[in-house]
Enzyme design. Structure first.
Site, PDB file in Angstrom:
ATOM      1  N   ASP A 246      41.632 -39.931  55.153  1.00 33.84           N
ATOM      2  CA  ASP A 246      40.495 -40.734  55.616  1.00 33.84           C
ATOM      3  C   ASP A 246      40.778 -42.227  55.471  1.00 33.84           C
ATOM      4  OD1 ASP A 246      38.865 -38.638  56.400  1.00 33.84           O
ATOM      5  OD2 ASP A 246      37.705 -38.589  54.545  1.00 33.84           O
ATOM      6  N   HIS A 269      34.407 -43.725  52.999  1.00 36.68           N
ATOM      7  CA  HIS A 269      34.400 -44.557  54.198  1.00 36.68           C
ATOM      8  C   HIS A 269      33.782 -45.932  53.945  1.00 36.68           C
ATOM      9  CE1 HIS A 269      35.770 -41.124  56.380  1.00 36.68           C
ATOM     10  NE2 HIS A 269      34.672 -40.440  56.161  1.00 36.68           N
TER      11      HIS A 269
END
Length: 318
Positions: A246, A269
């Site tokens: 990610d 994130h």
């Protein structure tokens, strides 16, 4: 050596098409990966309900959200969600220029990892272009903190990632992994790591009309301290490897490769985005590096380097 080839920008030789469902909408999605000219960067071409196509650059300036996934958007309101797994594959394979045509608001989840995207890109063929890669080279540390989490960039001669997670869950617990990013190391160590979650969280998302496309076919799911996936894990520490995946995808929004060491603790994130914004905003923290040169260019040379690469390839400050 920072780059294992001659430092040319790269794209794909021919189109590649993938189909699947959105992890949140559960609706069918068709994704078409297309070659792009030098200096284009990575651009999503999002079609609206009337067939109109809108360009959304894979750049920090287009970031529209970090809740549950990374979302890119543009002023009209059109957006593309869950871009991180695809962008991780594009970045790790050192593909600089790519058009991504998409007919829905989410990148298809596929199997929850980057492996299907790696396969499609490699099958399409990766080719060199007549322009040099211009990268961001760390000059001094940049750090951000958010609650108990932190992320930082440190000077390094490679594209290195170190990620540590700490979950109050016996199946996951505390895990840490580090990787010097190359196409080979990504394919071997990271690409197959799937997204993961707890069953009780998935049920809450279902109640909100989210995660409708999630299943044991595209996610690692934990329930009451036990792994529900009959096939088990793909790596013993698959959870932290997916978090590193990610991070690679989120930092691809710099619009150029970052030569440096990215470290995060209990990240996600949101903090990845915070760290990237802080880096791009601190112009004293990095300098341009033109791949293939013996050493990074001095700051006063930066304008002269514009000819190596179209301005669109440079990261935007926002």
């Amino acid at each position: 050596m920072v780059y294992p080839w001659d430092g040319s920008q790269r794209t794909i030789r021919r189109e590649a098409v993938l189909t699947g469902v959105g992890t949140h909408s559960g609706k069918p999605v068709t994704l078409r990966l297309c070659p792009a000219d030098p200096g284009t960067g990575v651009v999503f071409l999002r079609r609206d309900g009337q067939g109109k196509e809108v360009a959304i650059p894979a750049r920090s300036s287009a970031l529209a959200g970090t809740e549950l996934c990374t979302i890119l958007g543009e002023p009209s309101g059109l957006s593309v969600a869950t871009v991180e797994h695809l962008l991780a594959a594009v970045s790790a394979l050192s593909i600089d220029n790519l058009f991504i045509e998409i007919d829905a608001g989410e990148v298809p989840v596929m199997d929850g990892s980057s492996e299907p995207f790696v396969g499609a890109l490699e099958e399409a063929g990766i080719v060199a272009q007549k322009a040099r890669v211009r990268a961001i080279k760390l000059v001094k540390p940049v750090r951000v903190e958010h609650g108990s989490s932190f992320a930082e960039f440190l000077p390094d001669t490679t594209r290195r990632f170190t990620v540590e997670i700490d979950f109050n869950c016996a199946v996951i617990g505390r895990q840490k992994t580090s990787l010097a990013l190359t196409p080979q190391s990504f394919k071997r160590e990271i690409a197959r790591a799937r997204t993961f979650g707890h069953m009780q969280d998935v049920e809450k998302l279902w109640a909100k009309g989210l995660a409708l496309g999630s299943s044991l076919e595209n996610a690692v799911v934990i329930n009451d301290g036990k792994l529900l996936n009959a096939e088990g894990l793909r790596y013993p520490d698959e959870f932290v490897r997916h978090k590193l995946l990610d991070a690679i995808g989120d930092l691809a929004l710099a619009g150029a490769p970052i030569i440096g060491h990215y470290r995060s603790y209990r990240g996600g994130h949101k903090i990845n985005a915070m760290a990237l914004q802080a880096l791009l905003a601190d112009r004293a923290a990095w300098s341009w590096y033109v791949a293939g040169e013996a050493r990074p260019p001095h700051a006063e040379q930066s304008e002269a380097l514009a000819g190596y690469c179209a301005p669109a390839f440079a990261p935007e400050l926002s």
